[in-house]
Design a protein around this motif. Structure first.
Motif, short mmCIF file in Angstrom:
data_model
loop_
_atom_site.label_atom_id
_atom_site.label_comp_id
_atom_site.label_asym_id
_atom_site.label_seq_id
_atom_site.Cartn_x
_atom_site.Cartn_y
_atom_site.Cartn_z
N GLN A 1 0.78 -1.34 0.02
CA GLN A 1 0.01 -0.08 0.01
C GLN A 1 0.91 1.12 0.12
OE1 GLN A 1 -3.39 0.11 2.42
NE2 GLN A 1 -3.37 2.10 2.93
N PRO A 2 0.57 2.05 -0.99
CA PRO A 2 1.34 3.52 -0.81
C PRO A 2 1.26 4.22 0.30
CG PRO A 2 -0.10 3.23 -2.82
CD PRO A 2 -0.48 2.05 -1.88
N SER A 3 2.06 5.16 0.63
CA SER A 3 2.28 6.05 1.73
C SER A 3 1.08 6.75 2.18
CB SER A 3 3.49 6.60 1.88
OG SER A 3 3.50 7.64 0.62
N ALA A 4 0.84 7.31 3.06
CA ALA A 4 -0.62 8.10 3.51
C ALA A 4 -0.52 9.41 2.73
CB ALA A 4 -0.36 8.44 5.08
N ASP A 5 0.59 10.06 2.27
CA ASP A 5 0.95 11.20 1.54
C ASP A 5 0.79 11.05 0.00
OD1 ASP A 5 3.16 10.00 1.20
OD2 ASP A 5 4.38 11.89 1.75
N ASN B 1 -1.09 2.03 11.14
CA ASN B 1 0.29 2.29 11.68
C ASN B 1 0.06 3.63 12.49
OD1 ASN B 1 1.20 -0.08 10.59
ND2 ASN B 1 1.79 1.02 8.74
N GLN B 2 -0.67 3.55 13.36
CA GLN B 2 -0.95 4.82 14.28
C GLN B 2 -1.32 5.90 13.47
OE1 GLN B 2 -1.52 4.19 17.39
NE2 GLN B 2 -1.43 1.98 16.47
N GLN B 3 -1.48 5.97 12.21
CA GLN B 3 -1.60 7.14 11.41
C GLN B 3 -2.89 7.30 10.79
OE1 GLN B 3 1.41 7.60 8.39
NE2 GLN B 3 0.87 9.87 7.89
N TRP B 4 -3.71 8.46 10.56
CA TRP B 4 -4.95 8.24 10.11
C TRP B 4 -4.66 8.51 8.33
CZ3 TRP B 4 -9.37 6.71 11.63
CH2 TRP B 4 -9.58 6.43 13.00
N VAL B 5 -5.21 7.74 7.75
CA VAL B 5 -4.99 7.98 6.08
C VAL B 5 -6.65 8.53 5.55
CG1 VAL B 5 -4.67 6.57 3.91
CG2 VAL B 5 -3.28 6.23 5.94
N ARG B 6 -6.25 9.55 4.79
CA ARG B 6 -7.61 10.10 4.01
C ARG B 6 -8.17 9.06 3.13
NH1 ARG B 6 -8.68 15.52 4.80
NH2 ARG B 6 -9.70 15.59 3.00
N ARG B 7 -9.44 8.76 3.24
CA ARG B 7 -10.08 7.79 2.26
C ARG B 7 -11.16 8.43 1.98
NH1 ARG B 7 -11.91 1.69 3.78
NH2 ARG B 7 -13.48 1.63 2.23
#
Length: 210
Positions: free
Chosen positions: A55-59, A148-154
């Motif tokens: 999966q690509p990074s959150a940014d 991983n303790q980070q919110w990913v916009r979806r």
């Protein structure tokens, strides 16, 4: 060898024409999504792959998509084509629902582009070549994911398409038949012979001996 109406038994459709399904159908939609979003094709991915890529990074903006429903119309239309040995062609329409998830900082932007862009006839041309056309888009919903303790916009959106499904079956022309005409008493009082076979060429006469 496949059965025909002459052999009896179950009939399988001819290999062509046949609607695109599975990976072939995903390829059609992947190309359309890349086209209207101008996103890198490697970042527009079918869901549920046997070996899912990392999966690509959150940014990173990227898109996952998948067919979640195919709904046929009430009944197909079947017509006989008498050309050659004959065949039956079945035609029907079905609706295809495509679930699309847009990840990344611009997920809402890309979901909105997908919702609006397919209304343009030019953006439908690639799909039209496969007998598919855009119908409408459902509401856009945010569903952030904690990775991983980070919110990913979806952002999720469902688009609906419609296509024509065409299949050929080996229903052959009737070449010959004896048809009995039955009266009110249930008795056969006349018989009609139908023979559509080509006439047998005459046997050539032997040449006279010298």
């Amino acid at each position: 060898m496949a059965n025909t109406s002459a052999t009896g038994g179950y009939l399988s459709p001819a290999a062509s024409p046949a609607p695109s399904e599975d990976a072939a159908l995903e390829d059609i939609f992947q190309s359309a999504i890349v086209g209207v979003t101008s996103m890198d094709g490697k970042l527009v991915r079918p869901r549920w792959q046997p070996k899912p890529p990392k999966q690509p990074s959150a940014d990173t903006d990227w898109i996952a998509f998948g067919v979640i429903r195919q709904t046929p119309d009430a009944s197909p239309y079947i017509e006989h084509n008498g050309g050659g040995v004959g065949k039956d062609t079945m035609k029907r329409h079905e609706d295809i629902e495509l679930a699309i998830t847009c990840y990344g900082p611009n997920g809402s932007k890309y979901a909105a582009i997908l919702r609006d862009s397919f209304w343009l006839p030019q953006n439908n041309e690639g799909l039209n070549a496969h007998g598919i056309s855009f119908v409408d888009g459902h509401e856009m919903r945010p569903f952030p994911e904690l990775v991983n303790q980070q919110w990913v916009r979806r952002h999720d959106i469902t688009l609906r398409f419609r296509r024509e499904v065409v299949r050929d079956y080996a229903i052959l022309n009737i070449e010959a038949a004896d048809v009995g005409l039955i009266d009110d008493a249930g008795r056969v009082n006349d018989t009609i012979v139908i023979d559509n076979r080509p006439p047998t060429p005459p046997t050539p006469e032997p040449e006279p001996e010298n």
